[in-house]
Design an enzyme around this catalytic site. Sequence first.
Site, PDB file in Angstrom:
ATOM      1  N   ASP A   1       1.089  -0.941   0.495  1.00  0.00           N
ATOM      2  CA  ASP A   1      -0.084   0.503   0.055  1.00  0.00           C
ATOM      3  C   ASP A   1       0.916   1.057   0.408  1.00  0.00           C
ATOM      4  O   ASP A   1       1.742   1.062   0.836  1.00  0.00           O
ATOM      5  CB  ASP A   1      -0.881  -0.062   0.227  1.00  0.00           C
ATOM      6  CG  ASP A   1      -2.320   0.961   1.222  1.00  0.00           C
ATOM      7  OD1 ASP A   1      -1.911   2.058   0.814  1.00  0.00           O
ATOM      8  OD2 ASP A   1      -2.665   0.720   1.529  1.00  0.00           O
ATOM      9  N   HIS A   2       1.001   1.979  -1.417  1.00  0.00           N
ATOM     10  CA  HIS A   2       1.571   3.530  -1.395  1.00  0.00           C
ATOM     11  C   HIS A   2       1.188   4.066  -0.492  1.00  0.00           C
ATOM     12  O   HIS A   2       1.802   5.133  -0.503  1.00  0.00           O
ATOM     13  CB  HIS A   2       1.618   3.431  -2.868  1.00  0.00           C
ATOM     14  CG  HIS A   2       2.984   3.781  -2.946  1.00  0.00           C
ATOM     15  ND1 HIS A   2       4.109   4.759  -2.618  1.00  0.00           N
ATOM     16  CD2 HIS A   2       3.611   3.415  -4.463  1.00  0.00           C
ATOM     17  CE1 HIS A   2       5.341   4.589  -3.669  1.00  0.00           C
ATOM     18  NE2 HIS A   2       4.856   3.877  -4.330  1.00  0.00           N
TER      19      HIS A   2
END
Length: 470
Positions: A440-441
Amino acid sequence: MSIKTFLLPDLGEGLTEAELVRWMVAAGDTVAVDQPIAEVETAKSLVEIPCPFEGVVSTLHGDAGQMMLVDEPFISVNTGGEEAEAPVADEAERAQSYREEERAGTQVPAEAAAEADEGSGNVLIGYGTSSAQSKTSRRRKPRGGVAAAAAQAPAEAVRVINPLVRKLARDNALDISTVQGSGPEGLILRTDVEAALSAEAGQPAAAAAPAATAPAPAAAVPATPTRAGEADSKTGLPVASTQLLSGVRKTIANAMSTSRREIPEATVWVDVDVTKLLKLRSKIKEAEGQAPSVMALISRFAVAGLQRFPELNSRIEVEADGGLRHTLFEGVNLGFAAQTDRGLVVPNVRDAHKMNAKELSAEFARLASVAREGKAGVADLSGSTFTINNYGVFKVDGSAAIINYPEAAILGLGRIIEKPWVVNGKIKVRSICEMTLSFDHRVCDGGTAAGFMRYVADAMTDPKTALASL
């Protein structure tokens, strides 16, 4: 004669329905307390339902393949004696009395409130809710204080046939109070909600008309699904089979859709020389007769890596006001993807950070076994904070795995194959594994993800040095 009706119990984790797989008893059979009477499939696992009564089966309130609702009649048993059980209320009334959301903001009758204080008694062993929990979950305070509560009190509840109909409206952002019910005394049926949704989709401008003058929507007939053997209307091809997703398959579909929709993920990967890791495992097996699995050894390195890069062992949740809350965890519940006859499930090893490679290997084997047998409990299949997916068992090299929502990352392991590899300036045959990380950036930048991958890859390449420092 005394007939007692057992309601489908609370199955835990907020589950409100289950598919009846099979009955293990029939009408007329004698049953004992805690005897398994049926097998149901929830969104998490297969569960055996024990009987709370002793006596003779009077009525089975469902057929195999039917979706059963929590707090709805499940089985009736003649327990003997002279007192007859009070008749069960009609379905619409039950739908309003059993769950808080079905009360639609109205006050609870005094006798119902007293009953809730004592607990329902319909609690599955191992997943139960206490009376205190019942008070919390069934008595939500209305927002807006005393004035709002006073305004809510006289409001009449919307009559809905069951919670699934209300859920259908909620999932499609349809105000249930605007739906005109076609059932007895205005009872809202599933067909009413589907008709309203169809009318809304076909007439987008209708919402602009004044509510008082807008004509009631026409009773639309839901489209009949094409049956097996018939021609598909869109492709013209014969339909081999068609069915609604349910149970685990439905859960997988929803989870994957949610993950793709809500998580802006990125993927990094690296090819890892695991020749020394395989040799070390072989030596352990020769010396002790058995050795941890390769996945257990890699998992041990991954857990250690998460302690160095904790952002990947976290989750992001959306607050009611639209804000984002980032939660990091102390410790790791390690999920691992397991393929079963019922679909892909993710058992998880709780407190994996406290286990060595041998303990992880044993727990992987145990959980995989119970998952494939359909006996994994709700706690076994929920609560993971990081997941490993060993898709190498399917003889593929790599995959950009979908993150197991709401986690922040998933580590993927490809198959181990021999390749020409440059070692100290010379080409040699080495055992190579491709490892990927989808993350998850929002929780971290690429540098953090790359740092975690490099740590795990280096440990896999030189396992003796890595294990010595763990």
